[in-house]
Enzyme design. Structure first.
Site: not given
Ligand SMILES: Cc1cc2nc3c(=O)[nH]c(=O)nc-3n(C[C@H](O)[C@H](O)[C@H](O)COP(=O)(O)OP(=O)(O)OC[C@H]3O[C@@H](n4cnc5c(N)ncnc54)[C@H](O)[C@@H]3O)c2cc1C
Length: 504
Positions: A443
């Protein structure tokens, strides 16, 4: 560059939880031309859809394969998975869907953020979800269909009974942000399959002529005209391309990806940029700092009776509780897990685990680029458990978990604690176990924090301080981690960002 006609009004970088929300919400207006860039693939492994398989996904092509630097507390690096591909981390996560406890959003104003209390976020939480529980205060028309497991694993139900037997409250809706106690938590599982942000938000929008999605596209750096961000340079199939935005560029590359992209573009703390050989374009000392996460320690149990085969996400039931009476809200999560996790003592064939995590960790770390190369591994240092208070919170949770495991409700399973084992009772020995054998709860937040002070990176409307045409709308802006899993909060942030962008 500003004199050329841009192909898009909004360029969104990163197609994870937040990026899918924004692409879908903004492209709803046929007059807004939206481009979504995602480094990973549009086609993910089949196992993504099958809930019990999630622990295998981080090591697949749907994950980035990151690890922290060696941690002072454990003397070892800690794997820190994040998703790569449409859906991002929502496509590989453990599918727990829960708002943070409302008290944990109070500290979001500590850096000066205005309008980000739980009550301010409430309409956006509701907008994201259709909650099958029908609990009060929950959404009924959102794209995500969320609800507790219909038939939780029987071993986890016994753990829940054990918690109640020990005097803990049986919560009605532990996902709603208002309660403490133990209960089945909502899951992002619909008809037995994972529902990621790409499934719920992006897929229904893909046919729109004003939405372009480019996968396999890694953003290298941001492009500026003076202090205005006008586009993104990205790599795809070995070539370098440029995407320009007539309106705004929105970073949704996640807590790791968004901060790294700023730093590669010369936006960050001078020392961090110089160390990586990047010229300073815009000094913002907070970029990459304030990195924090929920670390989690596990107790692992063997059972004499066969534990039923897992059907869902392994963690269908959890509890939020206070480590002492002095805290003003829950600071501990205990999650019951229907598999025996790998552990340092002995492999367990048949059993279960109890995870304990400090929900309001004090330890803070940092993230920085190692070089200007967009494909170079970053330097990630969350400094887990460097604040002793975080260890103390887990020790309190372990005492509670052990009482639950020893309850009459679990007696019929023939339960035995294997790791660390009941001979580890001394407080310092237990503290050593926690510091040495914890893992990341995955997280991470906080590297582009929301606020109005010197260390904040985005203002209360998610605009990067001192620059125009650039916002950040993902987990990186979270100033202090909510008391529960983070995904539901990121959905709400992105829903709100869509409103802010539409208004501007
Ligand atoms: C294994 C795991 C288990 C988890 N379990 C839970 C759970 O059960 N419940 C919960 O609430 N949360 C959970 N989380 C956390 C939750 O999923 C995240 O907090 C949330 O998805 C974050 O969203 P975000 O949009 O900030 O980033 P992300 O969903 O990580 O999205 C970022 C995206 O940007 C892309 N990216 C990165 N750099 C670049 C770049 N330079 N150019 C183009 N694209 C790029 C990545 O590939 C990715 O697709 C978990 C996370 C993981 C990894």
């Amino acid at each position: 560059m500003s004199s050329q006609r841009s192909d898009h009004d909004v360029v969104i970088v990163g197609g994870g939880t937040a990026g899918c929300v924004l692409a879908a919400r903004l492209s709803k207006d046929p007059g807004t031309r939206v481009l979504l860039l995602e480094a990973g693939s549009a086609t993910l492994p089949e196992a993504v859809a099958y809930p019990p398989a999630w622990p295998s996904l981080a090591a697949s092509e749907a994950g980035w394969g990151d690890a922290t630097v060696v941690q002072q507390s454990s003397g070892a690096p800690v794997p820190l998975p994040r998703g790569r591909g449409l859906g991002g981390s929502s496509a590989i996560n453990a599918m727990v869907f829960a708002r943070g406890h409302h008290t944990s959003y109070d500290s979001w104003s500590e850096h000066g953020a205005k309008g980000w209390t739980y009550d301010d976020l409430l309409p956006y939480f509701e907008r994201s979800e259709t909650a099958t529980s029908g609990a009060p205060g929950r959404g009924t028309e959102g794209p995500l269909t969320v609800g507790p497991a219909r038939h939780p694993n029987e071993i986890l139900l016994s753990c829940l009974d054990g918690a109640v037997e020990n005097g803990h409250r049986r919560a009605l809706d532990i996902s709603g942000g208002l309660e403490e106690g133990f209960a089945p938590v909502d899951l992002n599982i619909v008809a037995g399959r994972r529902q990621s942000a790409a499934d719920a938000y992006l897929a229904p929008a893909l046919e729109r002529p004003n939405l372009d999605v480019v996968t396999g596209a890694t953003a290298h750096r941001l492009l500026f005209d003076g202090t205005r961000c006008v586009g993104v340079e990205y790599g795809v199939d070995g070539s370098t391309r440029t995407a320009t935005a007539a309106g705004e560029v929105v970073l949704t590359a996640g807590t790791i990806g968004s901060a790294l992209l700023l730093q590669r573009s010369g936006v960050g703390a001078e020392d961090d940029l110089r160390q990586a050989g990047v010229d300073v374009f815009h000094r913002l000392p907070g970029v990459g700092h304030n990195l924090h996460d929920h670390p989690r320690a596990n107790l692992v149990y063997e059972a004499q009776q066969p534990v039923p085969t897992p059907r869902n996400n392994h963690g269908e039931i959890l509890g939020l509780l206070r480590s002492t009476e002095d805290v003003d809200g829950p600071d501990t999560q205990i999650i019951f897990i229907d598999i025996p996790l790998p552990n340092p003592v002995a492999p367990v064939q048949n059993g279960f685990s109890i995870g304990i995590s400090p929900m309001r960790p004090i330890s803070r770390g940092s993230l920085r680029i190692s070089s200007a190369d967009p494909y170079a591994a970053p330097v990630i240092d969350p400094r887990y458990f460097t604040a002793e208070q975080d260890v103390r919170v887990v020790l309190s949770g372990i005492a509670t978990a052990r009482r639950i495991a020893g309850s009459a409700a679990l007696a019929g399973w023939g339960v035995k604690e294997i790791s660390p084992g009941l001979d580890t009772v001394d407080e310092e020995a237990l503290a050593q176990y926690v510091r040495r054998y914890f893992g990341s709860y995955c997280h991470p937040v906080g590297t582009c924090l929301l606020g109005e002070d010197e260390m904040s990176v985005v203002d209360s409307e998610l605009r990067v301080h001192g620059l125009e045409g650039l916002r950040i709308a993902d987990g990186s802006v979270i100033p202090s981690i909510p008391s529960n899993n983070t995904n539901a909060t990121v959905y709400a942030i992105a829903e709100r960002a869509a409103d802010l962008l539409r208004r501007s």
